[in-house]
Each structure stands twice: as structure tokens, then as C-alpha cells.
Motif scaffolding. Structure first.
Motif, PDB file in Angstrom:
ATOM      1  N   PRO A  62     -16.757  -4.980   5.438  1.00 30.90           N
ATOM      2  CA  PRO A  62     -14.958  -4.215   4.678  1.00 30.90           C
ATOM      3  C   PRO A  62     -14.838  -3.205   3.593  1.00 30.90           C
ATOM      4  O   PRO A  62     -15.061  -3.528   2.382  1.00 30.90           O
ATOM      5  N   VAL A  63     -14.280  -2.768   3.730  1.00 28.45           N
ATOM      6  CA  VAL A  63     -13.347  -1.907   2.710  1.00 28.45           C
ATOM      7  C   VAL A  63     -12.224  -2.461   2.523  1.00 28.45           C
ATOM      8  O   VAL A  63     -11.344  -3.192   2.702  1.00 28.45           O
ATOM      9  N   THR A  64     -12.539  -2.640   0.834  1.00 32.42           N
ATOM     10  CA  THR A  64     -11.529  -3.170  -0.219  1.00 32.42           C
ATOM     11  C   THR A  64      -9.757  -2.517   0.054  1.00 32.42           C
ATOM     12  O   THR A  64      -9.228  -3.835  -0.084  1.00 32.42           O
ATOM     13  N   ARG A  65      -9.805  -1.002  -0.250  1.00 32.13           N
ATOM     14  CA  ARG A  65      -8.899  -1.006   0.191  1.00 32.13           C
ATOM     15  C   ARG A  65      -8.111  -1.211   1.302  1.00 32.13           C
ATOM     16  O   ARG A  65      -6.603  -0.589   1.829  1.00 32.13           O
ATOM     17  N   GLY A  66      -8.990  -1.362   2.519  1.00 30.86           N
ATOM     18  CA  GLY A  66      -8.200  -1.209   3.676  1.00 30.86           C
ATOM     19  C   GLY A  66      -8.483  -0.242   4.617  1.00 30.86           C
ATOM     20  O   GLY A  66      -8.795   1.177   3.494  1.00 30.86           O
ATOM     21  N   THR A  67      -8.919  -0.372   5.792  1.00 33.10           N
ATOM     22  CA  THR A  67      -9.105   0.816   6.943  1.00 33.10           C
ATOM     23  C   THR A  67      -8.266   1.803   6.506  1.00 33.10           C
ATOM     24  O   THR A  67      -6.545   1.861   6.322  1.00 33.10           O
ATOM     25  N   GLU A  68      -8.511   3.381   7.235  1.00 35.45           N
ATOM     26  CA  GLU A  68      -7.167   4.188   7.113  1.00 35.45           C
ATOM     27  C   GLU A  68      -6.094   4.013   7.901  1.00 35.45           C
ATOM     28  O   GLU A  68      -5.378   3.753   7.568  1.00 35.45           O
ATOM     29  N   GLU A  69      -6.563   2.823   9.522  1.00 32.17           N
ATOM     30  CA  GLU A  69      -5.727   2.388  10.389  1.00 32.17           C
ATOM     31  C   GLU A  69      -5.004   1.726   9.573  1.00 32.17           C
ATOM     32  O   GLU A  69      -3.727   1.751  10.266  1.00 32.17           O
ATOM     33  N   LEU A  70      -5.413   0.958   9.138  1.00 36.43           N
ATOM     34  CA  LEU A  70      -4.315  -0.271   8.399  1.00 36.43           C
ATOM     35  C   LEU A  70      -3.560   0.065   7.481  1.00 36.43           C
ATOM     36  O   LEU A  70      -1.935  -0.483   7.224  1.00 36.43           O
ATOM     37  N   ARG A  71      -4.549   0.742   7.186  1.00 42.85           N
ATOM     38  CA  ARG A  71      -2.875   1.274   5.394  1.00 42.85           C
ATOM     39  C   ARG A  71      -2.105   2.620   5.983  1.00 42.85           C
ATOM     40  O   ARG A  71      -0.561   2.184   5.757  1.00 42.85           O
ATOM     41  N   GLY A  72      -2.124   3.021   7.017  1.00 37.57           N
ATOM     42  CA  GLY A  72      -1.220   3.659   7.780  1.00 37.57           C
ATOM     43  C   GLY A  72      -0.261   2.857   8.476  1.00 37.57           C
ATOM     44  O   GLY A  72       0.538   2.916   8.412  1.00 37.57           O
ATOM     45  N   GLU A  87       5.453   7.099   0.819  1.00 38.77           N
ATOM     46  CA  GLU A  87       4.636   7.825   0.675  1.00 38.77           C
ATOM     47  C   GLU A  87       5.572   8.773  -0.254  1.00 38.77           C
ATOM     48  O   GLU A  87       5.304   9.261  -0.766  1.00 38.77           O
ATOM     49  N   ALA A  88       6.577   8.394   0.257  1.00 40.81           N
ATOM     50  CA  ALA A  88       8.142   9.616  -0.562  1.00 40.81           C
ATOM     51  C   ALA A  88       8.106   8.963  -1.975  1.00 40.81           C
ATOM     52  O   ALA A  88       8.347   9.555  -3.091  1.00 40.81           O
ATOM     53  N   LEU A  89       7.957   7.397  -2.108  1.00 37.40           N
ATOM     54  CA  LEU A  89       7.823   6.825  -3.373  1.00 37.40           C
ATOM     55  C   LEU A  89       6.102   7.004  -4.055  1.00 37.40           C
ATOM     56  O   LEU A  89       6.539   6.649  -5.624  1.00 37.40           O
ATOM     57  N   GLY A  90       5.618   7.686  -3.115  1.00 40.73           N
ATOM     58  CA  GLY A  90       4.065   7.815  -4.650  1.00 40.73           C
ATOM     59  C   GLY A  90       3.613   6.619  -4.493  1.00 40.73           C
ATOM     60  O   GLY A  90       2.946   6.160  -5.247  1.00 40.73           O
ATOM     61  N   ALA A  91       4.392   5.604  -3.993  1.00 40.67           N
ATOM     62  CA  ALA A  91       3.342   3.632  -3.676  1.00 40.67           C
ATOM     63  C   ALA A  91       2.506   3.913  -3.096  1.00 40.67           C
ATOM     64  O   ALA A  91       1.831   4.443  -2.052  1.00 40.67           O
ATOM     65  N   GLY A  92       1.613   2.978  -3.827  1.00 39.37           N
ATOM     66  CA  GLY A  92       0.586   2.466  -3.094  1.00 39.37           C
ATOM     67  C   GLY A  92       0.073   1.589  -2.289  1.00 39.37           C
ATOM     68  O   GLY A  92       1.337   0.308  -2.048  1.00 39.37           O
ATOM     69  N   VAL A  93      -0.904   1.111  -1.464  1.00 39.32           N
ATOM     70  CA  VAL A  93      -1.077  -0.279  -0.656  1.00 39.32           C
ATOM     71  C   VAL A  93      -2.095  -0.991  -1.486  1.00 39.32           C
ATOM     72  O   VAL A  93      -3.699  -0.190  -0.972  1.00 39.32           O
ATOM     73  N   ILE A  94      -2.088  -2.311  -1.020  1.00 42.04           N
ATOM     74  CA  ILE A  94      -3.372  -2.874  -1.245  1.00 42.04           C
ATOM     75  C   ILE A  94      -3.251  -4.380  -0.178  1.00 42.04           C
ATOM     76  O   ILE A  94      -2.626  -5.099  -0.802  1.00 42.04           O
ATOM     77  N   PRO A  95      -4.485  -4.286   0.868  1.00 43.92           N
ATOM     78  CA  PRO A  95      -4.321  -5.712   1.647  1.00 43.92           C
ATOM     79  C   PRO A  95      -4.811  -6.389   0.932  1.00 43.92           C
ATOM     80  O   PRO A  95      -5.963  -6.590  -0.034  1.00 43.92           O
ATOM     81  N   THR A  96      -4.800  -8.036   0.705  1.00 41.38           N
ATOM     82  CA  THR A  96      -4.778  -9.291   0.004  1.00 41.38           C
ATOM     83  C   THR A  96      -5.140 -10.124   1.025  1.00 41.38           C
ATOM     84  O   THR A  96      -4.584 -10.514   2.405  1.00 41.38           O
ATOM     85  N   GLN A  97      -6.423 -11.369   0.476  1.00 39.66           N
ATOM     86  CA  GLN A  97      -6.479 -12.432   1.669  1.00 39.66           C
ATOM     87  C   GLN A  97      -5.386 -13.811   1.084  1.00 39.66           C
ATOM     88  O   GLN A  97      -5.751 -14.252   0.814  1.00 39.66           O
ATOM     89  N   GLY A  98      -4.146 -12.709   2.208  1.00 38.69           N
ATOM     90  CA  GLY A  98      -3.382 -13.820   1.836  1.00 38.69           C
ATOM     91  C   GLY A  98      -2.268 -14.133   0.924  1.00 38.69           C
ATOM     92  O   GLY A  98      -2.766 -12.881  -0.401  1.00 38.69           O
ATOM     93  N   SER A  99      -1.151 -14.270   0.647  1.00 41.43           N
ATOM     94  CA  SER A  99      -0.265 -14.034  -0.229  1.00 41.43           C
ATOM     95  C   SER A  99      -0.725 -15.180  -1.825  1.00 41.43           C
ATOM     96  O   SER A  99      -0.425 -14.483  -2.917  1.00 41.43           O
ATOM     97  N   LYS A 100      -1.353 -15.747  -1.264  1.00 45.09           N
ATOM     98  CA  LYS A 100      -1.043 -16.438  -2.782  1.00 45.09           C
ATOM     99  C   LYS A 100      -2.789 -16.251  -3.063  1.00 45.09           C
ATOM    100  O   LYS A 100      -2.216 -16.833  -4.546  1.00 45.09           O
ATOM    101  N   GLU A 101      -3.125 -15.617  -2.568  1.00 44.29           N
ATOM    102  CA  GLU A 101      -3.831 -15.136  -3.610  1.00 44.29           C
ATOM    103  C   GLU A 101      -3.607 -13.937  -4.817  1.00 44.29           C
ATOM    104  O   GLU A 101      -3.985 -13.767  -5.970  1.00 44.29           O
TER     105      GLU A 101
END
Length: 382
Positions: A62-72, A87-101
């Protein structure tokens, strides 16, 4: 450098003797300690997981940064549920293995170490401090909303915010959050806001008729009125564990300053911190299915109200929390362990406040079945 040593009173094995006492109750033990969901995963999530079980993102890496569908979908969720345009903030996203990680590795991923100071709430989730210790940095426990208590302290590089709070339920308003952001930016510190309970804000229940309004009540660190239209120096954590009962799926995310997330993503690729492909598909479904979130949210509200009534009947000064899933109540004896043993004799197990920084309190969790919560209230009122 490897992980630095850490120490913490946060050890659930310390409840073993109380659990033995509670288990001997004629009607059995009721566990209101660990905040682990007990309700069913939404059908939409289970179907998405099954459908993705043999997809390319399952049998391939799987893709570490998440699929296009997930990021969208994460971008759409922030817009719909939190009123935030990533998008207006120019912010990025990363999915993580739970928030505790993300919580436990955050200080390390930001490159903190000896001589650096991390500010965190005085009463809070213990993994904030554990993560700081693992990085070799120092912890400053404070009233984070009182910026004068930390902004002039040498070495402050990171500030933890948690609203609604685990364990207290306290919610910070937009004015308080903006003051924290402005103070941190002046000293070059990163603000990391743990918003895992953001859709569980109980303050406006009486006057609210719209589910969307109720679910978006808690201010986000990335809201325009808080961040001033820029994600610089800001990271927001969120999890589907409580909103969708997906704790076992390990589905969470970080959103915010893309300049901070880029290096994190590079490290995560090398150490294999990746949500499984089928769970990424399930996460998309969980973020879409806000109707299921509203149903679960109402369960927790009813359970909290029932626990508050029971605790009051037992002589505790209990009140409905502003947010989150716990009743934070002062121990009648003044010592959490004494009260914990007293409650164990009723067959009820709760969390000692010492785990979270105040041994004079107890944390009572609503993450138990309706039947268990109602039984606990009856025992407390007996």
C-alpha cells in the motif's frame, strides 16, 4: 540515537488486584476503565473492507501517504465536519496507524531531543509525556491555554493541545486556541493538536437541532479564526477509533503544515509505518458515513448522562463533561486508589487519576455497553 528511556505510572496491570475484587461481585465485573469501543463497526466500513480485501492495494504494497481516494476524502471530511479548507491552507495529510503511533512518535519525528522542551496539559493523556521522553526531550506540564506560563521558557519547541480533553473533557474555544497558536509562532514552536474527540462536544445539546451543527461544535486548530488562514507550524491529529468504533483498524491521520509532514512521510516510508490497503478503503467509508457517527455519538451522550446520574447518587460531585467520552470526578476519599478499591467492591472498575496526572481524581469511561452502564448506575445508586 535510539529511543531514550521513559517512565510512567500508566500501567494497567496496577489495576489487577482491584479487578480480582470486582470479579468476585455476585453480578460480575463492570469495566469502565480503558476507553476501548465495544459497539459494532458500521456496516459501510465492513463492506468497504471486504470489497478491498483482494484489491491491488491489498495484495501489493500500500501507499504510505494514502490512496488518492483516501486523501481526497480526508480533505472533504475536514470541509464538511470541521469547516476547514485544507487546500486553501496549503495543508498536507498523512494517514497513520492509529493516533497513538502519531502521538508517541511526534517529538521524535519533529527531530526534538536533549535541550528541547515540550509543553503539555498538566492533566492529560500519558502518551504525550512518554513520546517526549522517548525523544530525549523534556516535558513542561502547564495550563496550555495560559500562554504566559510557557511562552518565555527557554527551549520550548512543541506544544500539545488536546480539546476535548482526555480525561477532563475540557474544550478550548477559538480565542484560546488562537492565543496558543500566536504565542507558539512567536517562539518558533510547533503546535500539535490532538482532536480525536472533536465530534463529541456536549455543550450545545439543548439548542441544537442539526446533526451537522452538533458534530462540528469543537473548534479546530486549522480553523481560519484560529490559524489566521495559514497551517504554518500547526499539526492536527484525528482518529476514527471512537467516532466509528474502528480502534482495531488503526485508522487515524495528521493534517497541517506540509513542510513538517514532508520529512515525516520520508521517515515513515523507510520504517514501514503504513495503514494496510483494505483499512485505507475502510477509512474512506468511515469518514463518509457521518450518519453512523451521529448514531454512535448519541450512544455515548446517553451513557455519559447515565453515569453522571449514578455517580451523583453515590455521592460524587459529577457533571456532564464539555466533551469526549469520560466523566472526570474527584475521589470522595481524596485518593484515587482508595476510591478505586471501594468501587471494585461494587464490581465496578474505573481508571485512577494518577495515570493522567492527578491522583485525587477518577476517570469513568462511557465505552461500555448500554446494559453495563445502566447496571453500573444502579449499583452506584444502591
Amino acid at each position: 540515537m535510539g529511543f531514550a528511556p521513559f517512565s510512567t505510572p500508566y500501567d494497567w496491570s496496577r489495576l489487577s488486584s482491584a479487578k480480582k475484587i470486582a470479579a468476585a461481585h455476585p453480578d460480575g465485573m463492570i469495566d469502565l476503565s480503558i476507553g476501548s469501543p465495544v459497539d459494532a463497526v458500521p456496516d459501510s466500513v465492513r463492506h468497504a473492507l471486504a470489497a478491498a480485501a483482494d484489491a491491488p492495494n491489498a495484495y501489493g504494497y500500500p501507499v504510505t501517504r494514502g490512496t488518492e481516494e483516501l486523501r481526497g476524502q480526508i480533505v472533504r471530511w475536514f470541509a464538511d465536519a470541521r469547516g476547514v479548507d485544507l487546500e486553501a491552507l496549503g495543508a498536507g495529510v498523512i494517514p497513520t496507524q492509529g493516533s497513538k503511533e502519531a502521538v508517541s512518535l511526534m517529538a521524535s519525528l519533529l527531530g526534538l531531543g536533549e535541550g528541547d522542551v515540550v509543553v503539555q496539559p498538566r492533566v492529560s493523556y500519558p502518551t504525550y509525556e512518554i513520546g517526549t521522553q522517548l525523544a530525549g526531550a523534556s516535558t513542561l506540564k502547564a495550563d496550555v491555554a495560559d500562554v504566559e506560563s510557557w511562552r518565555d521558557v527557554p527551549g520550548v519547541r512543541m506544544v500539545w493541545v488536546n480539546s476535548p480533553s482526555n480525561p477532563t473533557g475540557e474544550v478550548l474555544d477559538a480565542v484560546q486556541l488562537r492565543a496558543i497558536v500566536e504565542a507558539a509562532r512567536r517562539i518558533g514552536a510547533v503546535v500539535v493538536s490532538d482532536e480525536c474527540y472533536a465530534l463529541m462536544d456536549w455543550r450545545g445539546e439543548a439548542g441544537s437541532t442539526s446533526t451537522a451543527d452538533r458534530l462540528s461544535a469543537t473548534p479546530c486548530i486549522l480553523s481560519p479564526e484560529v490559524c489566521g488562514g495559514s497551517a504554518d507550524g500547526l499539526l492536527c491529529l484525528y482518529s476514527l477509533s471512537k467516532q466509528s468504533n474502528m480502534a482495531g483498524y488503526r485508522t487515524a491521520l495528521i493534517a497541517g503544515d506540509d513542510g513538517l509532514l514532508g520529512p515525516m512521510l520520508t521517515v515513515r516510508k523507510q520504517i514501514g509505518q503504513i495503514i494496510s490497503g483494505p483499512c485505507q478503503a475502510a477509512m474512506v467509508a468511515g469518514l463518509r458515513d457521518m450518519a453512523a457517527v451521529a448514531v454512535q455519538r448519541d450512544r455515548y451522550r446517553r451513557r455519559l448522562e447515565t453515569l453522571v446520574r449514578g455517580l451523583k447518587a453515590a455521592g460524587y460531585d459529577a457533571e456532564m463533561p464539555q466533551g469526549a467520552l469520560y466523566v472526570w470526578v474527584r475521589a470522595k476519599s481524596g485518593d484515587c486508589w482508595t476510591d478505586l478499591d471501594d468501587l471494585a467492591r461494587m464490581g465496578i472498575i474505573v481508571s485512577p487519576g494518577e495515570f493522567y496526572g492527578d491522583p485525587a481524581y477518577l476517570r469513568v469511561s462511557s465505552t461500555a455497553s448500554d446494559e453495563a452502564v445502566e447496571a453500573a448506575a444502579r449499583r452506584l445508586g444502591a
